[in-house]
Write a protein that holds these residues in place. Structure first.
Motif, PDB file in Angstrom:
ATOM      1  N   LEU A 109       0.850  -1.187   0.000  1.00 57.04           N
ATOM      2  CA  LEU A 109       0.000   0.000   0.000  1.00 57.04           C
ATOM      3  C   LEU A 109       0.891   1.244   0.000  1.00 57.04           C
ATOM      4  CD1 LEU A 109      -3.088   0.276  -0.162  1.00 57.04           C
ATOM      5  CD2 LEU A 109      -3.035   0.949   2.247  1.00 57.04           C
ATOM      6  N   HIS A 110       0.778   1.997  -1.082  1.00 60.90           N
ATOM      7  CA  HIS A 110       1.650   3.166  -1.304  1.00 60.90           C
ATOM      8  C   HIS A 110       0.887   4.463  -1.051  1.00 60.90           C
ATOM      9  CE1 HIS A 110       4.044   6.190  -3.314  1.00 60.90           C
ATOM     10  NE2 HIS A 110       3.175   6.318  -4.300  1.00 60.90           N
ATOM     11  N   TRP A 111       1.568   5.436  -0.464  1.00 58.49           N
ATOM     12  CA  TRP A 111       0.963   6.743  -0.157  1.00 58.49           C
ATOM     13  C   TRP A 111       1.370   7.708  -1.258  1.00 58.49           C
ATOM     14  CZ3 TRP A 111      -1.972   4.974   3.538  1.00 58.49           C
ATOM     15  CH2 TRP A 111      -1.503   3.940   4.340  1.00 58.49           C
ATOM     16  N   HIS A 112       0.524   7.835  -2.260  1.00 60.20           N
ATOM     17  CA  HIS A 112       0.848   8.622  -3.453  1.00 60.20           C
ATOM     18  C   HIS A 112       0.782  10.121  -3.162  1.00 60.20           C
ATOM     19  CE1 HIS A 112       0.288   9.352  -8.010  1.00 60.20           C
ATOM     20  NE2 HIS A 112       0.287  10.538  -7.420  1.00 60.20           N
ATOM     21  N   GLY A 113       1.906  10.798  -3.352  1.00 60.01           N
ATOM     22  CA  GLY A 113       1.953  12.245  -3.145  1.00 60.01           C
ATOM     23  C   GLY A 113       2.574  12.643  -1.822  1.00 60.01           C
ATOM     24  N   LEU A 114       2.759  11.652  -0.937  1.00 56.07           N
ATOM     25  CA  LEU A 114       3.291  11.947   0.386  1.00 56.07           C
ATOM     26  C   LEU A 114       4.815  12.023   0.375  1.00 56.07           C
ATOM     27  CD1 LEU A 114       1.583  12.104   3.147  1.00 56.07           C
ATOM     28  CD2 LEU A 114       0.366  11.264   1.163  1.00 56.07           C
ATOM     29  N   PHE A 419       3.752  11.116 -15.951  1.00 52.88           N
ATOM     30  CA  PHE A 419       4.977  10.717 -15.252  1.00 52.88           C
ATOM     31  C   PHE A 419       4.860  11.092 -13.779  1.00 52.88           C
ATOM     32  CE2 PHE A 419       9.529  11.273 -14.116  1.00 52.88           C
ATOM     33  CZ  PHE A 419      10.065  10.086 -14.627  1.00 52.88           C
ATOM     34  N   HIS A 420       5.087  10.119 -12.904  1.00 55.32           N
ATOM     35  CA  HIS A 420       4.924  10.327 -11.458  1.00 55.32           C
ATOM     36  C   HIS A 420       6.237  10.064 -10.738  1.00 55.32           C
ATOM     37  CE1 HIS A 420       3.547   9.977  -7.359  1.00 55.32           C
ATOM     38  NE2 HIS A 420       3.629   8.660  -7.340  1.00 55.32           N
ATOM     39  N   ILE A 421       6.535  10.896  -9.734  1.00 55.55           N
ATOM     40  CA  ILE A 421       7.737  10.690  -8.912  1.00 55.55           C
ATOM     41  C   ILE A 421       7.308  10.604  -7.452  1.00 55.55           C
ATOM     42  CG2 ILE A 421      10.062  11.524  -8.377  1.00 55.55           C
ATOM     43  CD1 ILE A 421       9.867  13.410 -10.797  1.00 55.55           C
ATOM     44  N   HIS A 422       7.805   9.594  -6.751  1.00 54.13           N
ATOM     45  CA  HIS A 422       7.466   9.421  -5.337  1.00 54.13           C
ATOM     46  C   HIS A 422       8.212  10.421  -4.451  1.00 54.13           C
ATOM     47  CE1 HIS A 422       5.988   4.945  -5.459  1.00 54.13           C
ATOM     48  NE2 HIS A 422       5.597   5.609  -6.532  1.00 54.13           N
ATOM     49  N   ASN A 423       7.664  10.656  -3.254  1.00 54.43           N
ATOM     50  CA  ASN A 423       8.361  11.393  -2.180  1.00 54.43           C
ATOM     51  C   ASN A 423       8.639  12.849  -2.504  1.00 54.43           C
ATOM     52  OD1 ASN A 423       9.862  11.690   0.298  1.00 54.43           O
ATOM     53  ND2 ASN A 423      11.764  11.446  -0.870  1.00 54.43           N
TER      54      ASN A 423
HETATM   55 CU    CU Z   1       3.258   7.560  -5.782  1.00 49.90          CU
END
Ligand code: CU
Ligand code: C2O
Ligand code: CU
Length: 493
Positions: A109-114, A419-423
């Motif tokens: 479970l990933h927290w997208h945008g956090l 395109f999405h980048i974590h953290n």
């Molecule tokens: Cu994400």
């Protein structure tokens, strides 16, 4: 009043979408009002506040959902049968999630945008085996915004999200609370999770079936809003804030009201815009969020729809960009008049390109021609970034903590890729075709890279450093991500 009563589907979709199964389900609906189902608001989960912080318990489990009156659909959910609750926390909170996997398969479970330590990110490395649980604990260090959470299981993200492993994550802060924006959850502050789905005759979801499904990502013929087919929201107030998440696996929406009324865009992925922007339509790619304020003091009934994409965006060449379809109806006939009130403005870091601590280039690639046919059988290694498909054992990039870098992403493929980048929450410095959507004046974690274009973003990396656990960057068309259009980076001291 003339209303559009059909969900219109572009010619391209027809052959695959109107399988006999789908016709069966559609017929059962007959010629009745396509907006007859009432709007549903996802339940709020504020956790349990204690001296240690705010604790949440998430149970990931399988269930059945009743999207159609005459068929039920096997689904996955978090503390429910489809999707999960809306997490609501304050900036500065210390949160702790106990995520329990009650499925028969591995999940994450990933927290997208956090913005958070890599170990807590919930990406493909934080696998939760069936029957096991995982604790994710971190501090909320970012401003008011709406993020989300979803499964991020290696090679199975698309399928698990499709079945329902996703939910909203709202962060509050003083600026947001003090603003004059509509702020009563479910009353005039309305979460809108848009997802398209394709069904089999027995009601089950119809996931990847063909080569084009892998190539373009799954596009469904039915639209769900918070898990309900094209619902009607009976507005109780005339001024509404819609917090929209495009939670679809692959479909882009160019949001507009059927009467062409203008609305204000007040926030993007990372929070409030420097200035509210008025517009009549807004392109939202998978993974992106936008908060809009719409005035219905004329007490009309309007349909929120997706209209054809402007040619300026460079996204219309994506095969599914052109169709017009209905998302939900808003009936404001009984709405109480909201008192006139203001919008909001926020300040952003003034990043200058020449002051970046580093520069990196990324090339998004799709395998074409005969090779594509080979890869198409499994989908494996069909998509790449900088010549490589995602490999769990390869760290593609290493960046420094407390730095900000200019990332240049180019796309010579025939499709647009979000395109999405974590953290991180980054800022778009420029796009080669000159196009910038209304919400792109704010901070973003997912950005559209149109076909044949280059996009430059300034990406801040916070203080969290860990050489052993990576974060992801990837295309948020989940079928592309699963087919390898993803890489990983560590943030190091
Ligand atoms: Cu994400
Ligand atoms: Cu929304 Cu890597 O994910
Ligand atoms: Cu893609």
């Amino acid at each position: 009043m003339k209303r559009r009563t059909l969900i219109k589907i572009g010619a391209v979709g027809v052959s695959t979408l109107f399988s006999p199964g789908l016709m069966g389900l559609a017929r059962a609906g007959g010629s009745r009002d396509p907006f007859r189902r009432p709007f549903e608001v996802p339940p709020l989960d504020r956790g349990e506040r204690g001296s240690e912080g705010v604790r949440f318990r998430f149970d990931l489990k399988a269930g059945e959902s009743q999207f159609f009156a005459n068929a039920s659909t096997p689904t996955l959910g978090i503390n429910g049968s489809f999707l999960g609750p809306t997490v609501r926390v304050n900036r500065g909170d210390r949160v702790q999630f106990e995520v329990r996997n009650q499925l028969k398969e591995e999940t994450t479970l990933h927290w997208h945008g956090l913005v958070l330590p890599a170990k807590m990110d919930g990406g493909p490395h934080q696998v939760i085996a069936p029957g096991k649980s995982w604790v994710s604990e971190y501090e909320i260090v970012q401003p008011a915004s709406m993020c989300w959470y979803h499964s991020h299981t290696h090679g199975k993200t698309g399928l698990q999200v499709y079945k329902g492993l996703a939910g909203l994550f709202i962060i509050d802060d003083d600026q947001g609370r003090d603003s004059e924006l509509p702020g009563d959850y479910g009353v005039d502050d309305i979460p809108v999770v848009i997802q398209d789905r394709r069904f089999n005759v027995d009601g089950s979801f119809n996931y990847i079936k063909s080569m084009p499904d892998r190539m373009h990502g799954i596009h469904g013929s039915h639209i769900l809003v918070n898990g309900v087919l094209t619902p009607t929201l009976k507005a109780v107030r005339s001024r509404l804030r819609l917090r929209v998440l495009n939670g679809s696996n692959a479909r882009f929406y160019n949001l507009a009201f059927d009467d062409g009324r203008p609305f204000q865009v007040v926030a993007s992925d990372g929070g409030f815009l420097p200035q509210a922007a008025g517009t009549t339509h807004l392109l939202l790619a998978p993974g992106e969020r936008a908060e809009i304020v719409v005035d219905l003091s004329d007490r009309k009934t309007v349909v929120l729809e997706s209209v054809s994409l402007s040619t300026r965006s460079g996204v219309q060449n994506s095969m599914f960009g052109g169709e017009r379809l209905s998302i939900m109806r808003i009936d404001a006939s009984q709405a109480e008049l909201s008192k006139e009130s203001g919008l909001i403005a926020s300040s952003l870091p003034g990043w200058v390109q020449s002051e970046a601590d580093g520069k990196r280039d990324f090339e998004l690639e799709m395998t074409m021609g005969p090779q594509m046919m080979m890869a198409g059988i499994t989908g494996k290694d069909m998509m790449k970034i900088n010549g490589r498909s995602f490999d769990m054992n390869v760290i593609n990039e290493r960046v420094k903590a407390n730095s900000h870098e200019l990332w240049q992403i180019s796309n010579q493929t025939m499709l647009a890729h979000p395109f999405h980048i974590h953290n991180t929450q980054f800022f778009m410095m420029g796009r080669s075709n000159g196009w910038r959507a209304a919400h792109e004046s704010g901070l973003k974690d997912t950005i559209v890279i149109p076909s044949n274009s280059v996009v430059r973003v300034m990406v801040p990396f916070p203080e969290y450093a860990d050489a052993n656990y990576p974060y992801m960057y990837h295309c948020h068309i989940l079928e592309h991500e699963d087919a390898g259009m993803m890489g990983q980076f560590t943030v190091e001291a």
